[in-house]
Design an enzyme around this catalytic site. Structure first.
Site, mmCIF file in Angstrom:
data_model
loop_
_atom_site.group_PDB
_atom_site.id
_atom_site.type_symbol
_atom_site.label_atom_id
_atom_site.label_comp_id
_atom_site.label_asym_id
_atom_site.label_seq_id
_atom_site.Cartn_x
_atom_site.Cartn_y
_atom_site.Cartn_z
ATOM 1 N N ASP A 38 0.818 -1.218 0.000
ATOM 2 C CA ASP A 38 0.000 0.000 0.000
ATOM 3 C C ASP A 38 0.843 1.256 0.000
ATOM 4 O O ASP A 38 2.015 1.216 0.312
ATOM 5 C CB ASP A 38 -0.772 0.057 1.329
ATOM 6 C CG ASP A 38 -2.027 -0.749 1.280
ATOM 7 O OD1 ASP A 38 -2.402 -1.170 0.194
ATOM 8 O OD2 ASP A 38 -2.612 -0.946 2.364
ATOM 9 N N LYS A 60 -3.553 3.126 -2.415
ATOM 10 C CA LYS A 60 -4.785 3.873 -2.621
ATOM 11 C C LYS A 60 -4.598 5.289 -2.092
ATOM 12 O O LYS A 60 -4.063 5.484 -1.019
ATOM 13 C CB LYS A 60 -5.929 3.211 -1.861
ATOM 14 C CG LYS A 60 -6.417 1.970 -2.557
ATOM 15 C CD LYS A 60 -7.443 1.260 -1.728
ATOM 16 C CE LYS A 60 -6.802 0.099 -1.019
ATOM 17 N NZ LYS A 60 -7.463 -0.339 0.162
ATOM 18 N N MET A 174 -7.807 8.391 9.553
ATOM 19 C CA MET A 174 -8.383 8.934 8.316
ATOM 20 C C MET A 174 -9.278 10.139 8.598
ATOM 21 O O MET A 174 -10.349 10.270 8.001
ATOM 22 C CB MET A 174 -9.210 7.839 7.598
ATOM 23 C CG MET A 174 -8.345 6.702 7.092
ATOM 24 S SD MET A 174 -9.308 5.425 6.300
ATOM 25 C CE MET A 174 -9.790 4.420 7.687
HETATM 26 N N1 SAH Z 1 -3.970 -0.232 9.226
HETATM 27 C C1 SAH Z 1 -3.468 1.073 9.548
HETATM 28 C C2 SAH Z 1 -4.500 2.158 9.354
HETATM 29 C C3 SAH Z 1 -4.927 2.363 7.932
HETATM 30 S S1 SAH Z 1 -6.060 3.662 7.766
HETATM 31 C C4 SAH Z 1 -2.926 1.072 10.971
HETATM 32 O O1 SAH Z 1 -3.126 0.141 11.732
HETATM 33 O O2 SAH Z 1 -2.254 2.047 11.321
HETATM 34 C C5 SAH Z 1 -5.006 4.981 7.301
HETATM 35 C C6 SAH Z 1 -4.870 5.994 8.419
HETATM 36 O O3 SAH Z 1 -3.905 5.550 9.357
HETATM 37 C C7 SAH Z 1 -4.378 7.352 7.990
HETATM 38 O O4 SAH Z 1 -5.405 8.134 7.439
HETATM 39 C C8 SAH Z 1 -3.882 7.903 9.291
HETATM 40 O O5 SAH Z 1 -4.942 8.340 10.091
HETATM 41 C C9 SAH Z 1 -3.283 6.681 9.942
HETATM 42 N N2 SAH Z 1 -1.831 6.586 9.714
HETATM 43 C C10 SAH Z 1 -1.172 5.668 8.995
HETATM 44 N N3 SAH Z 1 0.168 5.868 9.060
HETATM 45 C C11 SAH Z 1 0.347 6.940 9.845
HETATM 46 C C12 SAH Z 1 1.483 7.643 10.326
HETATM 47 N N4 SAH Z 1 2.716 7.268 10.003
HETATM 48 N N5 SAH Z 1 1.287 8.698 11.128
HETATM 49 C C13 SAH Z 1 0.049 9.078 11.506
HETATM 50 N N6 SAH Z 1 -1.059 8.462 11.077
HETATM 51 C C14 SAH Z 1 -0.916 7.403 10.275
#
Ligand code: SAH
Length: 498
Positions: A38, A60, A174
């Site tokens: 991803d 995405k 998100m």
């Molecule tokens: N499966 C992922 C979440 C996916 S949804 C998990 O467990 O973290 C995607 C969201 O994750 C983003 O919109 C943001 O809110 C958060 N996110 C992912 N990577 C991030 C990062 N390095 N710093 C802050 N937020 C992050």
């Protein structure tokens, strides 16, 4: 088609920092034939995939799905049906707002073997790097993971009233594009307007930014801050602790750009360490180490090893080439019994330790003169072998001149790589970005590959005297670390202005 079915492993890649993938996740990733990843998977993690693996980007972008979900599911199935070991690498944890469940549907329907390896979810880790403990006995005794994702422009089914009453820490994933709805939702439900809030953008990465605010100021502050995705938005009393406990962004190396010229296929320890401190490392692969085919001198050395009183390893890279030949000849470290071993530099000593060898001699300073001095001090009568990189003429000539009876054995050769035009190297150098050199070969490699004529603007931080002298030779602005080791080099980089 192959009759043997492959398998699918869902792996959580963590929030970005390369060290935050699990040991099991890494182990499985290294065995992948195909890696389907991803947008949120960091490049550093992706580079841990085997060189032979096929990498498929199904990233995405919000509101702009590059590859629809059913397509991704099909890719996983088809590749597994081909008998491949498929890794589905997802940011954070695969089951936390990661559609991991959906991706397994087709796989299970078709009886494909699968496993799930959890990852460190971004909200918890981003907050940890910002110094915000998600729970605290005095401030929060529950955590609530909430998606701020909007469907048809409106946030989905969030029960703001229930959230208001939890008194715990609320973590919105998100939620950047729907921030106003989320904050207003809580305010309208009657949450105290002074409740502390935070947003952590690009958590655990060199470009991490943290905003600490309160519920009534959050919308205005986030706008000023120009908050961007990916970010986690947190609401709850613990957010106020971020000011006190921030640690990652306090490191002197945090966000500091450092150019690291290195050999493509050797262990780049400096980059690793700098990244751990949050530096933005610009890896410049300017050279490649190549094995010398039919290396007669090395074969002879190994065969007649007891003709030698001393073996001098001139670089850490010369060590594995020697041992490879030793093993090819049916011998092992015991063949070095009684032979004095000299190592040029701390990393070279460390490399020898991997083979169970404690070097007898290592110069205190990283200069050829002091190496020669320590060799001569031992007063050895008899042949010495110098194992070095074929192109390192300065080392060879100086040592031959200063010490008696040295036979040189090249272990490998260095090939310079053509300049990678994607890298805006000149721009960085003109902005005053530091370049860190871990050997004089790296300085030579940089000069050969950099597509520049004038090196006067290069701020070269060098690991020892020899590297420093080489940088000076090209008129670079050279600085030398106090000691000839990586830790000391890092200390010097910390001191440098940018
Ligand atoms: N499966 C992922 C979440 C996916 S949804 C998990 O467990 O973290 C995607 C969201 O994750 C983003 O919109 C943001 O809110 C958060 N996110 C992912 N990577 C991030 C990062 N390095 N710093 C802050 N937020 C992050």
């Amino acid at each position: 088609m192959n009759n043997k079915k492959g398998r699918v492993t869902l792996i959580g890649a963590g929030p970005g920092d390369k060290g935050l993938i699990t040991v099991k996740g890494l182990e499985y990733l290294k065995q992948a034939d195909v890696v389907v990843y991803d947008r949120l998977v960091s490049r550093d993690i992706l580079l841990l995939s085997p060189e032979s693996a096929e990498l498929i980007n199904v990233g995405k972008v919000m509101n702009h799905h590059n590859i629809p979900q059913p397509e991704i599911n099909k890719i996983l199935l088809n590749k597994a049906m081909e008998g491949k070991n498929v890794v589905r690498l997802k940011g954070g944890d695969p089951f936390v707002f990661g559609r991991g469940g959906e991706e397994l549907e087709l796989v299970t329907e078709n009886n494909i073997e699968f496993e799930v390896i959890p990852g460190i979810t971004s909200a918890v880790s981003a907050l940890a790097y910002a110094g915000i403990p998600v729970t605290h006995r005095d401030f929060a005794s529950s955590i609530h993971f909430v998606t701020g994702h909007a469907k048809d422009g409106l946030v989905e089914n969030i029960d703001f009233n229930a959230l208001k009453d939890t008194k715990g820490t609320i973590l919105f994933y998100m939620g950047v594009s729907t921030l106003n709805q989320l904050i207003n939702g809580l305010l309208e439900a009657g949450m105290d307007k002074n409740t502390p809030c935070a947003a952590v953008e690009n958590g655990t990465r060199f470009n991490m930014r943290t905003l600490i605010s309160t519920l009534d100021n959050m919308i205005k502050d986030a706008e000023k801050f120009q908050l961007k995705s990916p970010a986690v938005i947190a609401v709850g009393k613990v957010c106020a602790l971020g000011d006190k406990f921030a640690w990652f962004s306090k490191s002197k190396l945090f966000s500091k750009k450092v150019i690291v010229p290195h050999a493509l296929n050797s262990n780049n320890i400096l980059s690793e360490k700098l990244k751990n401190y949050g530096a933005e490392v610009i890896d410049f692969a300017c050279m490649q180490l190549k094995e010398i085919e039919d290396n007669k001198n090395m074969v002879d050395l190994v065969k007649n090893i007891h003709d030698y009183k001393m073996i001098i390893f001139a670089s850490k890279n010369s060590v594995p080439y020697f041992f490879k030949e030793l093993i090819r000849a049916g011998k092992d470290s015991r063949a070095l019994n009684g032979i004095i071993i000299a190592a040029f530099g701390k990393t070279c000593m460390q490399e020898l330790k991997k083979y169970g060898i404690n070097a007898d001699v290592s110069p205190f300073e990283y200069s050829i003169e002091s190496l020669a001095l320590s060799i001569n001090k031992l007063n050895i009568n008899g042949k010495k072998a110098l194992i070095y990189a074929e192109n390192d003429e300065i080392l060879r000539d100086t040592l031959k001149e200063k010490c008696s009876d040295i036979k040189e054995v090249s272990a490998y050769k260095i090939e310079y790589l053509p300049f990678d035009y994607i890298l805006p190297l000149k721009e960085y150098i003109n902005q005053g970005v530091v370049t860190a050199f871990t050997s004089s070969a790296a300085v030579n490699g940089f000069v050969q590959a950099a597509d520049m004529e004038d090196f006067r603007n290069v701020k070269a931080v060098c690991i020892g005297q020899m590297t420093y002298d080489t940088a000076k030779k090209y008129n670079m602005q050279a600085y030398m670390s106090e000691r000839a080791d990586i830790e000391s080099l890092i200390e010097k980089i910390k001191e440098m202005e940018q």
